[in-house]
Design a protein around this motif. Structure first.
Motif, PDB file in Angstrom:
ATOM      1  N   SER A  73       0.826  -1.200   0.000  1.00  0.00           N
ATOM      2  CA  SER A  73       0.000   0.000   0.000  1.00  0.00           C
ATOM      3  C   SER A  73       0.864   1.256   0.000  1.00  0.00           C
ATOM      4  CB  SER A  73      -0.906  -0.031   1.228  1.00  0.00           C
ATOM      5  OG  SER A  73      -1.683   1.121   1.299  1.00  0.00           O
ATOM      6  N   LEU A  74       1.938   1.220   0.785  1.00  0.00           N
ATOM      7  CA  LEU A  74       2.834   2.376   0.817  1.00  0.00           C
ATOM      8  C   LEU A  74       3.497   2.589  -0.551  1.00  0.00           C
ATOM      9  CD1 LEU A  74       4.026   4.581   2.625  1.00  0.00           C
ATOM     10  CD2 LEU A  74       5.851   3.029   3.244  1.00  0.00           C
ATOM     11  N   LEU A  75       3.805   1.496  -1.217  1.00  0.00           N
ATOM     12  CA  LEU A  75       4.366   1.606  -2.567  1.00  0.00           C
ATOM     13  C   LEU A  75       3.377   2.299  -3.492  1.00  0.00           C
ATOM     14  CD1 LEU A  75       6.792   0.700  -4.405  1.00  0.00           C
ATOM     15  CD2 LEU A  75       5.435  -1.303  -4.972  1.00  0.00           C
ATOM     16  N   GLY A  76       2.108   1.895  -3.413  1.00  0.00           N
ATOM     17  CA  GLY A  76       1.077   2.560  -4.209  1.00  0.00           C
ATOM     18  C   GLY A  76       0.996   4.038  -3.877  1.00  0.00           C
ATOM     19  N   SER A  77       1.031   4.344  -2.592  1.00  0.00           N
ATOM     20  CA  SER A  77       0.961   5.729  -2.139  1.00  0.00           C
ATOM     21  C   SER A  77       2.101   6.555  -2.724  1.00  0.00           C
ATOM     22  CB  SER A  77       1.010   5.758  -0.613  1.00  0.00           C
ATOM     23  OG  SER A  77       1.240   7.050  -0.134  1.00  0.00           O
ATOM     24  N   ILE A  78       3.298   5.991  -2.693  1.00  0.00           N
ATOM     25  CA  ILE A  78       4.467   6.735  -3.167  1.00  0.00           C
ATOM     26  C   ILE A  78       4.389   6.985  -4.664  1.00  0.00           C
ATOM     27  CG2 ILE A  78       6.966   6.497  -3.525  1.00  0.00           C
ATOM     28  CD1 ILE A  78       7.091   5.364  -0.650  1.00  0.00           C
ATOM     29  N   PHE A  79       3.874   6.009  -5.414  1.00  0.00           N
ATOM     30  CA  PHE A  79       3.691   6.263  -6.850  1.00  0.00           C
ATOM     31  C   PHE A  79       2.675   7.376  -7.079  1.00  0.00           C
ATOM     32  CE2 PHE A  79       5.947   2.294  -7.865  1.00  0.00           C
ATOM     33  CZ  PHE A  79       6.689   2.737  -8.949  1.00  0.00           C
ATOM     34  N   LEU A  80       1.600   7.380  -6.296  1.00  0.00           N
ATOM     35  CA  LEU A  80       0.639   8.479  -6.424  1.00  0.00           C
ATOM     36  C   LEU A  80       1.315   9.819  -6.142  1.00  0.00           C
ATOM     37  CD1 LEU A  80      -2.532   6.993  -4.674  1.00  0.00           C
ATOM     38  CD2 LEU A  80      -2.350   7.674  -7.062  1.00  0.00           C
ATOM     39  N   TRP A  81       2.098   9.849  -5.082  1.00  0.00           N
ATOM     40  CA  TRP A  81       2.759  11.083  -4.657  1.00  0.00           C
ATOM     41  C   TRP A  81       3.687  11.613  -5.746  1.00  0.00           C
ATOM     42  CZ3 TRP A  81       7.324  13.509  -3.202  1.00  0.00           C
ATOM     43  CH2 TRP A  81       7.236  14.501  -2.215  1.00  0.00           C
TER      44      TRP A  81
ATOM     45  N   ALA B 268       4.672  19.574   1.699  1.00  0.00           N
ATOM     46  CA  ALA B 268       4.093  20.127   2.925  1.00  0.00           C
ATOM     47  C   ALA B 268       3.097  19.158   3.562  1.00  0.00           C
ATOM     48  CB  ALA B 268       3.416  21.465   2.624  1.00  0.00           C
ATOM     49  N   SER B 269       2.251  18.533   2.746  1.00  0.00           N
ATOM     50  CA  SER B 269       1.272  17.607   3.338  1.00  0.00           C
ATOM     51  C   SER B 269       1.969  16.366   3.873  1.00  0.00           C
ATOM     52  CB  SER B 269       0.175  17.240   2.336  1.00  0.00           C
ATOM     53  OG  SER B 269       0.698  16.584   1.218  1.00  0.00           O
ATOM     54  N   CYS B 270       3.082  16.008   3.252  1.00  0.00           N
ATOM     55  CA  CYS B 270       3.847  14.862   3.747  1.00  0.00           C
ATOM     56  C   CYS B 270       4.339  15.133   5.167  1.00  0.00           C
ATOM     57  CB  CYS B 270       5.006  14.582   2.794  1.00  0.00           C
ATOM     58  SG  CYS B 270       6.081  13.246   3.317  1.00  0.00           S
ATOM     59  N   LEU B 271       4.968  16.285   5.376  1.00  0.00           N
ATOM     60  CA  LEU B 271       5.439  16.628   6.717  1.00  0.00           C
ATOM     61  C   LEU B 271       4.277  16.723   7.705  1.00  0.00           C
ATOM     62  CD1 LEU B 271       8.303  19.203   6.361  1.00  0.00           C
ATOM     63  CD2 LEU B 271       8.301  16.745   6.207  1.00  0.00           C
ATOM     64  N   MET B 272       3.183  17.357   7.272  1.00  0.00           N
ATOM     65  CA  MET B 272       2.049  17.530   8.166  1.00  0.00           C
ATOM     66  C   MET B 272       1.460  16.192   8.591  1.00  0.00           C
ATOM     67  SD  MET B 272       0.593  19.732   9.857  1.00  0.00           S
ATOM     68  CE  MET B 272       0.263  21.451   9.504  1.00  0.00           C
ATOM     69  N   ALA B 273       1.418  15.239   7.667  1.00  0.00           N
ATOM     70  CA  ALA B 273       0.896  13.908   8.015  1.00  0.00           C
ATOM     71  C   ALA B 273       1.729  13.280   9.129  1.00  0.00           C
ATOM     72  CB  ALA B 273       0.888  13.011   6.777  1.00  0.00           C
ATOM     73  N   PHE B 274       3.052  13.412   9.042  1.00  0.00           N
ATOM     74  CA  PHE B 274       3.899  12.845  10.095  1.00  0.00           C
ATOM     75  C   PHE B 274       3.667  13.567  11.426  1.00  0.00           C
ATOM     76  CE2 PHE B 274       6.090  10.743   6.639  1.00  0.00           C
ATOM     77  CZ  PHE B 274       6.603   9.606   7.223  1.00  0.00           C
ATOM     78  N   VAL B 275       3.550  14.884  11.375  1.00  0.00           N
ATOM     79  CA  VAL B 275       3.352  15.649  12.610  1.00  0.00           C
ATOM     80  C   VAL B 275       2.029  15.278  13.283  1.00  0.00           C
ATOM     81  CG1 VAL B 275       2.834  17.967  13.470  1.00  0.00           C
ATOM     82  CG2 VAL B 275       4.827  17.603  12.016  1.00  0.00           C
TER      83      VAL B 275
ATOM     84  N   LEU C  95      -0.714  12.507   0.769  1.00  0.00           N
ATOM     85  CA  LEU C  95      -1.147  12.844  -0.589  1.00  0.00           C
ATOM     86  C   LEU C  95      -2.140  14.002  -0.624  1.00  0.00           C
ATOM     87  CD1 LEU C  95      -1.849   9.153  -1.614  1.00  0.00           C
ATOM     88  CD2 LEU C  95       0.122  10.495  -2.337  1.00  0.00           C
ATOM     89  N   ALA C  96      -2.639  14.412   0.537  1.00  0.00           N
ATOM     90  CA  ALA C  96      -3.732  15.384   0.567  1.00  0.00           C
ATOM     91  C   ALA C  96      -3.332  16.714  -0.064  1.00  0.00           C
ATOM     92  CB  ALA C  96      -4.207  15.591   2.001  1.00  0.00           C
ATOM     93  N   GLY C  97      -2.031  17.026  -0.032  1.00  0.00           N
ATOM     94  CA  GLY C  97      -1.569  18.257  -0.667  1.00  0.00           C
ATOM     95  C   GLY C  97      -1.845  18.294  -2.164  1.00  0.00           C
ATOM     96  N   GLY C  98      -1.764  17.145  -2.789  1.00  0.00           N
ATOM     97  CA  GLY C  98      -2.053  17.061  -4.227  1.00  0.00           C
ATOM     98  C   GLY C  98      -3.505  17.380  -4.521  1.00  0.00           C
TER      99      GLY C  98
ATOM    100  N   VAL D  78      -5.988  18.556   7.773  1.00  0.00           N
ATOM    101  CA  VAL D  78      -7.386  18.105   7.799  1.00  0.00           C
ATOM    102  C   VAL D  78      -7.475  16.608   7.513  1.00  0.00           C
ATOM    103  CG1 VAL D  78      -9.523  18.240   6.485  1.00  0.00           C
ATOM    104  CG2 VAL D  78      -8.389  20.329   7.248  1.00  0.00           C
ATOM    105  N   SER D  79      -6.661  16.158   6.575  1.00  0.00           N
ATOM    106  CA  SER D  79      -6.724  14.752   6.192  1.00  0.00           C
ATOM    107  C   SER D  79      -6.275  13.846   7.338  1.00  0.00           C
ATOM    108  CB  SER D  79      -5.852  14.543   4.959  1.00  0.00           C
ATOM    109  OG  SER D  79      -5.915  13.221   4.528  1.00  0.00           O
TER     110      SER D  79
END
Lengths: 457, 457, 457
Positions: C219-227, C256-263, C283-286, C312-313
């Motif tokens: 799933s993470l692989l899929g996510s990274i391709f989307l990103w 930015a959304s990547c960092l925010m997701a971790f935070v 991915l929410a930034g996209g 928000v995501s």
């Protein structure tokens, strides 16, 4: 239990605080200092072309960073969430911060301060810097906390841009594929950090410091993506006309290092292949040809770089890795010195030789003017390449030691090395650890054999 | 035990010797015979464009070769290291060697001997040839040693280039996507090799000749990458103007074969889907439309190719595969005859029909001159397509039998079919085989059911 | 047992019948109504350029659809065949059918009926529509049968094209990256379908509604391709000159959304990261920058969209998801409302603000004429963006309720939620379910701990 939770909370606050400060700083810096490159004006006919040319390479390099490096490091059987997850995190951090540090030194070099014009070249340079950080991440993989990675990324990129400034903007070495500036720098920086930061005792022979069947396949997938897109890495910023040479040279070099990895792996493992070699040393050709990828080294020169890179790299993984850990106490989790460090040095030396040859042979591709366009330091260029290599190694090792010392003084290393469960919510059951150790050992070893035994029926 | 080690060593020496000889030969040949294409001169404005145009397709095809074919074959549960690892190895070998064999016959055809001008078209042709070898690899998957694969690759590419020379340079058939020259050739060559080389008894119903849940997901990932990039495979070397048709036709055909695979799979498996069909037959549309992808076959023609390819392919996997193994003793591990062989024949026939229609209808896209540019043999082109198909099948089957016989006489097959442990260092525990067989059977079958049982609670 | 087989057969006939009818209809419609775009004539010099420009983006978006969305949904531990397999199936269906529905409404808008000219823009629009369907698929994931998915796809695309017609062709909102038309639409349509169709009791807390270590990595692989490819999604159909802005804005927003997701993930999970957040909210930034990606929002604007989207995501996934399921009984398997729904609304609102700012500040990039070219409704454009958002939400929710009701009245839901075994042939052992439940529980929980326990030695 209570104490542990308390500590988790503290680490947590440190990570949150630093990340939020970083992101607020980025908001301010990008707000005040960054703008679009206005030369990409919407009325200009040349815009599209630039989007075409550089965007293509931008995406290719991004695949290498996030899928390639990210999944190559998933080989650790219980550190996959961290390997790919932290790659996501620190690459995003590195990309944002590197655009700032790169731009600072670039404007310092030109002495022309003003708004940074964001375009795809600037962004490709940002990804290159992220690659250097990820290479260093490979050396400390499994031993550091997210907070430490954030701090390491912050300092590494200052040293990275400083090295770029001194060795390449001032001293004017050429290094189109970054053998020195990216690969050797990242590798020796990371090895220095881990040498200062982590004690061998903690992590040597740790039972989780190994792969599983599935984790190795993910890692091989990452490796293959790196291999395929490496020509783009070396060609992205090459001049028109030299770009096709960078592609051809890199491809030939990679096929050569691929074969060499299989040959040397087979020699050292008595007719078997070691997946570590195949995941890594196959790529050494891309590193070894990097600095001279766009030069007229001829197909046979590209082959030779690949064979040398693949040979040295596999030798490192198969023979020297355990020796170096044992004798010097240096534990480089991914062996980045063997994939990026040594082949990076070969790449720097190869560029010096290639330029000296071009100078002596006055290659028909390079008339006097072209030679000087290509080699800003003219007849001194071969020596300049060596100088840049030495500078790079110095700044990488020095910067790594300083960064490692800062980390050692201010932070604590991971408590559970090579184990996702310290920082990740794992699927149900996966963090209830340690209940039935003895039974488990049996189940586990049995499980590993479950398929293998079948062919004896 | 001692004897086994001795044998391992011998195999080992054979592999090393042949690979090193091969690589030294490549160094010499590339040194003496290969140069950069000087028409890509650095002063020429057209360079960039060429890099753009062909480099894009080059990378796409490389993804298909290394990620697509490589991981499609990871479906075997204990042969994933070998499937993806040998793909790495033999594709690198095939790429280097195919550039030599292709260039030899191309210069023989032109009777203009001289240095080979390396450019991206030559390199794309090299990847195409590697695709043919990988297709053949699919037929012998799990049954051969690395040494045998090296030898097979060496001979196959001679026959491959010979077939290209006779059927396409001399007889002048057209085959833009390689339905005949790549897919049918590779499939029937591989099936012939395995028929001569391996006895059914050895491998039929072998317990490791099957997938696991995870290995199937890797394979599906490979399949999906093949599916996405197939339009690039068929369009890479198409003429400007015809390229967009190749893209549109291939995409439509692939969506049609995808649906057809689900339908026919459901019919043969009583309302369930078989992952083998979904991994493979979904792609048959790319093969079936290959030879006519750049022609004016209209969207409905592309659909029809996809439906026919998907139907025949799923029928093969779901119904004929077991029959063919049982009756003829042919064991084609990946079923390449059903994905590449039969749809390849459909592709050849479809091209003949499409050209005959174009001839009769004088399509508005093709004026008299364009028709003859497109179809070098003019009104005879439809028959010529059939002739090339027959020649291709003849050389593939004949070459496969010869190569299989050479392998049978000089080498030994894999001792542990479908088992990585013969040639790979496996993660701890994974090659200590055969200790507790009986207990293991129980553990294993239990493990498979571990998640499934939950929904009965 | 007999009764079960009987039911399987019936479901089987329904699926076959509908798929075959659909495919025959497509053959007829494509035969009568579709042709190549003749402006891509083989004599025209501009052809190549178009193939270059759009084909590149076409492939990028295809990777997002099939690899990205497909594998992102593989996170379910026993539904991976279905997640990736049905993605294959319904994307192929959606692509074929969306070209028809899109073309119908486009010709209705122009009142110029005639043959559809297939080209790469039409095909990219087809992939966009497939993205909307896959987003809805994420909401119902694990709970529906293939027949239901086919029916849902059929109706959803009618509503999708209708919404495009009303909100974007007639009302003339701008939405280059589809924050509203694709993401918000797909999310709220899917959530509405699942609310009407599935009862919470069936699936809440289902034991298979969760991930495993391996499934999370896929799933993470899929996510990274989307990103990686999201900039292409937002830039594909942007005007020359605005395209590079779409690329830069989207990239910055994603980091930015990547960092925010971790935070935010770390905040809600007491210093740990939840893989669900990292796979999705990164991915929410996209999505959040989508509607304004090609506008002059400045780097700091892009950052802000990414931070807001990511915040928000992650809040949705970490905090609201369980609340919404508990209070409203809505069970959105993948949390598409949090990745696509809410950030999609943010995207729509952001575009309104960005346009209002551009209007007031008369950005130097936009002279009066350019402003009106960009914003077809001139000074009313900001309000128009809101109107389109409201229309989109209305049609999505209304269409979803209607489609859910149709499905509820005519079909039955999956009998074994989140379980591949209902519709897939699984590897040996994997569908012999339910024999030894009690022992299995033990084995399973032990297996999960097998590696973890090691570091306590």
């Amino acid at each position: 239990m209570e104490k542990e939770k308390q500590q988790q909370k503290q680490k947590h606050y440190g990570f949150l605080l630093l990340t939020i400060i970083f992101e607020v700083a980025m908001l301010v810096i990008y707000g005040l200092w960054m703008d679009y490159d206005t030369s990409y004006n919407q009325d200009s006919g040349e815009t599209d072309e630039r989007v075409d040319l550089f965007y293509y390479f931008f995406i290719d390099v991004a695949i290498m960073i996030f899928v390639g490096f990210g999944f190559l490091m998933v080989f650790l059987k219980r550190y996959g969430y961290s390997s790919a997850g932290y790659t996501y995190f620190i690459s995003a951090v590195a990309f944002q911060w590197a655009i700032v540090t790169n731009s600072f030194f670039a404007q310092a070099n030109d002495s022309s301060w003003g708004k940074v014009a964001l375009n795809l070249e600037v962004m490709i340079e940002g990804l290159y810097a992220a690659a250097a950080v990820l290479i260093s991440f490979g050396a400390v993989l499994g031993k550091t906390t997210p907070t430490q990675l954030l701090i390491m990324t912050f300092f590494e990129l200052i040293f990275y841009s400083l090295n770029y400034y001194i060795g390449f903007l001032k001293v004017q070495a050429v290094d189109i594929g970054g053998s020195m500036i990216i690969h050797a720098f990242g590798a020796f920086f990371g090895v220095s950090v881990t040498t200062v930061l982590t004690s061998r005792k903690e992590t040597k022979d740790h039972k989780l410091n190994g792969s599983s069947y599935t984790s190795d396949l993910f890692s091989l997938l990452g490796s293959i993506f790196l291999w395929i897109f490496w020509p783009s890495f070396n060609a992205a910023l090459a001049e028109p006309g030299a770009q096709y040479r960078a592609v051809i040279n890199t491809t030939l070099s990679l096929t050569a290092s691929c074969l060499m990895a299989f040959v040397v792996s087979s020699i050292f493992h008595h007719g078997k292949f070691d997946m570590v070699d195949i995941q890594n040393a196959t790529l050494a050709g891309g590193v070894a040809v990097g600095s001279s990828a766009d030069l007229v080294i001829n197909p046979v020169g590209a082959f030779s770089c690949g064979l040398a890179g693949g040979f040295v790299s596999t030798l490192g993984f198969s023979y020297f890795a355990s020796k170096i850990t044992k004798i010097f106490g240096i534990q480089d989790t991914c062996g980045v010195q063997f994939l990026h460090g040594w082949p990076g040095i070969i790449g720097g030396i190869a560029s010096s030789i290639a330029i000296a040859r071009a100078k002596n042979h006055r290659d028909p591709y390079l008339d006097e003017k072209a030679f000087h366009d290509f080699f800003p330091r003219g007849d001194d260029q071969p020596q300049i390449q060596f100088a840049a290599l030495v500078i790079t190694l110095g700044i990488a090792i020095g910067g790594g030691i300083i960064t490692g010392a800062i980390l050692r003084l201010t932070t604590k290393n991971a408590k559970k090395p090579f184990d996702d469960s310290e920082y990740w919510i794992l699927p149900t059951g996966e963090n209830e650890i340690g209940k039935k150790e003895m039974e488990m050992k049996k189940i586990e070893s049995e499980k590993f054999e479950k398929d293998g035994e079948k062919d004896l029926d």
